[in-house]
Design an enzyme around this catalytic site. Sequence first.
Site, PDB file in Angstrom:
ATOM      1  CB  CYS A   1      -1.197  -0.103   1.376  1.00 10.17           C
ATOM      2  SG  CYS A   1      -1.868   1.407   1.468  1.00 10.17           S
TER       3      CYS A   1
ATOM      4  CB  CYS B   1      -4.620  14.299   2.041  1.00  9.01           C
ATOM      5  SG  CYS B   1      -5.335  13.923   0.872  1.00  9.01           S
TER       6      CYS B   1
ATOM      7  N   GLY C   1      -2.323  10.696   1.109  1.00  7.00           N
ATOM      8  CA  GLY C   1      -2.448  11.263  -0.301  1.00  7.00           C
ATOM      9  C   GLY C   1      -3.942  11.138  -1.320  1.00  7.00           C
TER      10      GLY C   1
ATOM     11  CG  LEU D   1     -20.191   5.802  -0.757  1.00  6.25           C
ATOM     12  CD1 LEU D   1     -20.186   6.686  -1.513  1.00  6.25           C
ATOM     13  CD2 LEU D   1     -20.946   4.696  -1.009  1.00  6.25           C
TER      14      LEU D   1
HETATM   15  N1  SAH Z   1      -7.472   9.711  -0.563  1.00  2.00           N
HETATM   16  C1  SAH Z   1      -7.930   8.242  -0.806  1.00  2.00           C
HETATM   17  C2  SAH Z   1      -7.258   7.160  -0.994  1.00  2.00           C
HETATM   18  C3  SAH Z   1      -6.689   7.407   0.413  1.00  2.00           C
HETATM   19  S1  SAH Z   1      -7.338   6.550   2.017  1.00  2.00           S
HETATM   20  C4  SAH Z   1      -9.254   7.894  -0.838  1.00  2.00           C
HETATM   21  O1  SAH Z   1      -9.874   8.818   0.139  1.00  2.00           O
HETATM   22  O2  SAH Z   1      -9.732   6.796  -0.863  1.00  2.00           O
HETATM   23  C5  SAH Z   1      -7.791   4.844   1.622  1.00  2.00           C
HETATM   24  C6  SAH Z   1      -9.015   4.757   3.023  1.00  2.00           C
HETATM   25  O3  SAH Z   1      -8.666   4.577   3.907  1.00  2.00           O
HETATM   26  C7  SAH Z   1     -10.353   5.608   2.775  1.00  2.00           C
HETATM   27  O4  SAH Z   1     -11.122   4.739   2.615  1.00  2.00           O
HETATM   28  C8  SAH Z   1      -9.877   6.155   3.784  1.00  2.00           C
HETATM   29  O5  SAH Z   1     -11.748   6.788   3.912  1.00  2.00           O
HETATM   30  C9  SAH Z   1     -10.207   5.384   5.082  1.00  2.00           C
HETATM   31  N2  SAH Z   1      -9.281   5.579   6.532  1.00  2.00           N
HETATM   32  C10 SAH Z   1      -8.677   7.116   6.208  1.00  2.00           C
HETATM   33  N3  SAH Z   1      -8.546   7.741   7.685  1.00  2.00           N
HETATM   34  C11 SAH Z   1      -9.145   6.179   8.481  1.00  2.00           C
HETATM   35  C12 SAH Z   1      -9.120   5.872   9.817  1.00  2.00           C
HETATM   36  N4  SAH Z   1      -9.032   6.272  10.720  1.00  2.00           N
HETATM   37  N5  SAH Z   1     -10.181   4.271   9.276  1.00  2.00           N
HETATM   38  C13 SAH Z   1     -10.899   4.103   8.549  1.00  2.00           C
HETATM   39  N6  SAH Z   1     -10.412   4.772   7.342  1.00  2.00           N
HETATM   40  C14 SAH Z   1     -10.017   5.093   7.162  1.00  2.00           C
END
Ligand code: SAH
Length: 346
Positions: free
Chosen positions: A107, A114, A161, A217
Amino acid sequence: MDIKKDIKSLSLSELKAEMELIGEKAFRAKQLYEWMHVKLARDYDEMTNISNNLKQKIKDKYEYTSLKKLMVQTSKIDGTKKYLFELSDGNLVESVWMKYHHGNSVCISSQVGCRMGCRFCASTLDGLERGLLPSEMLDQIYAISRDTGERVSNVVVMGTGEPLDNYDNLLKFIYMLTDENGLNISQRNITVSTCGIVENMKRLADEQLQITLALSLHGSTQEKRQELMPIARKYSINEVVDACRYYFEKTGRRITFEYSLVGGINDTDEDADNLCQLIGGLNCHINLIPVNPIKEREYVESEKKDIQNFKNKLEKKHINVTIRREMGRDIDGACGQLRRRIGGQK
Ligand code: SAH
């Protein structure tokens, strides 16, 4: 002084053109490309079939991106490894290595920080520093492959990001990662996760790649989604889901929806019903992620029974759904946590 070009971000055809420009034969480009993208050389000095003269000439003209491994944390629970790398300008990025039955997955981060502001996410707390270059995305995979001594079969762009906020570099990265002259990773083994930047989702669809698009989502109505994700104020939930339909029409690839379950916020029966309606008829898969609480926010994980109940409700409507296996909980697994913890000490 000229700014040196980043040699590891050049495609093979660009590298050939460069060699021509500096008066070298085209086959040198192939040799260099192989050292960088197949043999995963750490620096120019490892390139044994390149003469010292040529090495010097290239060193003078081109920067060689090679991430510095600052730290690795290995989970005692599942062997997941979290890496912290330093970039040449001193910025830090994190990447994660996970072992699954079907292969090894990395990953990667696509930006330093971001600017999307999702409420539960640690990566966005200090805002955006900059987007990563193709070489800096590639080298997260290369450095981990060197470190573990194992082949990487799957790549997910789900670290720190927003990949579609760094679109051109992301696209170049994908083409180079899947190039048969490089690591040659199958497009089908790459997933890009986005918070839903609609025009770039459509541009990506028009590329007609075979990569998986994952959409974050996290809410099943416009109102709920925009509470958790500020970007939802710019692109409505319907526009975003329409862009997913467009992606499927153009590529034939099933969409993944990510839905982080936050206790009492988006995990009720009503939320599940709304979600079924929203994505009804779309060829998709839903990944439920129990939210990983960060100390800067008050959000809590949903209760086990609510998670199961949410899943059952979707399954009754014949929606493909899985609960994401939690990996690396003991090693700052959630996006951006390690970088923040260590970055703050520097
Ligand atoms: N910016 C992109 C990819 C990075 S985050 C995106 O928004 O998809 C990857 C995934 O992890 C996203 O679905 C994000 O919403 C989720 N995510 C981020 N922080 C999290 C947390 N503390 N708990 C659960 N999911 C989280």
